[in-house]
Motif scaffolding. Structure first.
Motif, short mmCIF file in Angstrom:
data_model
loop_
_atom_site.label_atom_id
_atom_site.label_comp_id
_atom_site.label_asym_id
_atom_site.label_seq_id
_atom_site.Cartn_x
_atom_site.Cartn_y
_atom_site.Cartn_z
N ASP A 49 0.61 1.66 16.76
CA ASP A 49 0.44 1.24 15.37
C ASP A 49 1.47 0.18 14.98
O ASP A 49 1.49 -0.27 13.84
CB ASP A 49 0.50 2.44 14.42
N LYS A 94 0.87 -0.98 5.09
CA LYS A 94 1.45 -1.80 6.15
C LYS A 94 2.88 -2.18 5.76
O LYS A 94 3.21 -2.27 4.58
CB LYS A 94 0.60 -3.06 6.37
N GLY A 139 0.80 -1.22 0.00
CA GLY A 139 0.00 0.00 0.00
C GLY A 139 0.82 1.26 0.00
O GLY A 139 0.30 2.36 0.22
N LYS A 159 -0.88 1.39 9.05
CA LYS A 159 -1.42 2.76 9.03
C LYS A 159 -2.88 2.72 9.47
O LYS A 159 -3.55 1.69 9.36
CB LYS A 159 -1.29 3.34 7.63
N SER A 160 -3.38 3.83 9.94
CA SER A 160 -4.73 3.88 10.50
C SER A 160 -5.80 3.51 9.47
O SER A 160 -6.85 2.98 9.83
CB SER A 160 -5.02 5.27 11.06
N ASN A 161 -5.52 3.76 8.18
CA ASN A 161 -6.52 3.43 7.16
C ASN A 161 -6.56 1.94 6.84
O ASN A 161 -7.43 1.47 6.12
CB ASN A 161 -6.26 4.23 5.88
N GLY A 162 -5.58 1.19 7.37
CA GLY A 162 -5.55 -0.25 7.19
C GLY A 162 -5.04 -0.71 5.84
O GLY A 162 -4.90 -1.92 5.60
N ILE A 163 -4.73 0.23 4.95
CA ILE A 163 -4.26 -0.12 3.62
C ILE A 163 -2.74 -0.26 3.59
O ILE A 163 -2.19 -1.25 3.08
CB ILE A 163 -4.72 0.94 2.59
#
Length: 209
Positions: A155, A125, A82, A119-123
């Protein structure tokens, strides 16, 4: 390392992005160096960190080394997801691998998740955290592995270093069905039965009537 009956503190070295503790593991009487790393994000500072740790390692030869923490670097492109690659990332990968190999460090087997930072958006890593050890460390703890823990508040996922050696006792005697068709096999087992039974358990279907 906080248990005085386990680890004896000798000295420490503090630098930009790391803390190194030198001491002795009392239970196995092993002199070791444990380095906790928190690397900067920019490549320039990471190069300085790698060079500093290389120089430090040369000052403590023949000791068991464990270098662990957030290196803010990956060893290959598939350790990031990502995130768009760049020329600086390739330089980072080459530089990080060179640091590991030139210092004779081993990236321990991973148990658990592939990535350690999310990352907070989950995309996005990445595998930014890892545990590197020297040959001397593996000679003392050959079954060392790094276990990725569930992500909680941070995180990043915490890593736990374990060396678990299990003694399962003597291995049981095993046979293949094809052996039973071999001429003389049953006679061989019968003649050497006492020796076999002293070492393992003979499968029930091998017993003579």
């Amino acid at each position: 390392m906080w248990h005085k009956e386990v680890f004896s503190y000798g000295s420490h070295v503090v630098g930009k992005g790391f803390i190194a503790i030198v001491g002795q593991h009392l239970k196995v009487k092993c002199q070791c160096v444990v380095v906790n790393v928190y690397a900067a994000c920019n490549l320039k500072d990471k190069v300085v960190l790698w060079e500093t740790l290389t120089t430090l390692k040369q000052s403590y030869v023949n000791l068991a080394w464990c270098v662990c923490g957030d290196f803010n670097a990956v060893r290959s492109e598939d350790e990031r997801k990502g995130i768009r690659g760049s020329s600086s990332q390739k330089k980072e990968i080459n530089g990080f691998n060179c640091f590991i190999e030139s210092n004779g460090l081993v990236d321990l087997p991973f148990v658990g998740k592939k990535y350690t930072w999310f990352k907070s958006n989950g995309i996005a890593k990445s595998r930014l955290d890892r545990i590197l050890v020297s040959e001397e460390w593996l000679n003392q703890w050959p079954a060392s592995k790094q276990y990725v823990q569930p992500r909680m508040v941070s995180d990043h996922c915490a890593l736990v270093l374990k060396s678990c050696v299990k003694d399962w006792g003597p291995k049981s005697f095993r046979s293949l069905d094809v052996w039973l068709a071999e001429l003389g096999f049953k006679a061989l087992v019968k003649e050497n039965g006492d020796h076999i039974l002293s070492m393992a358990i003979v499968c029930p279907h091998l017993k003579t009537k």
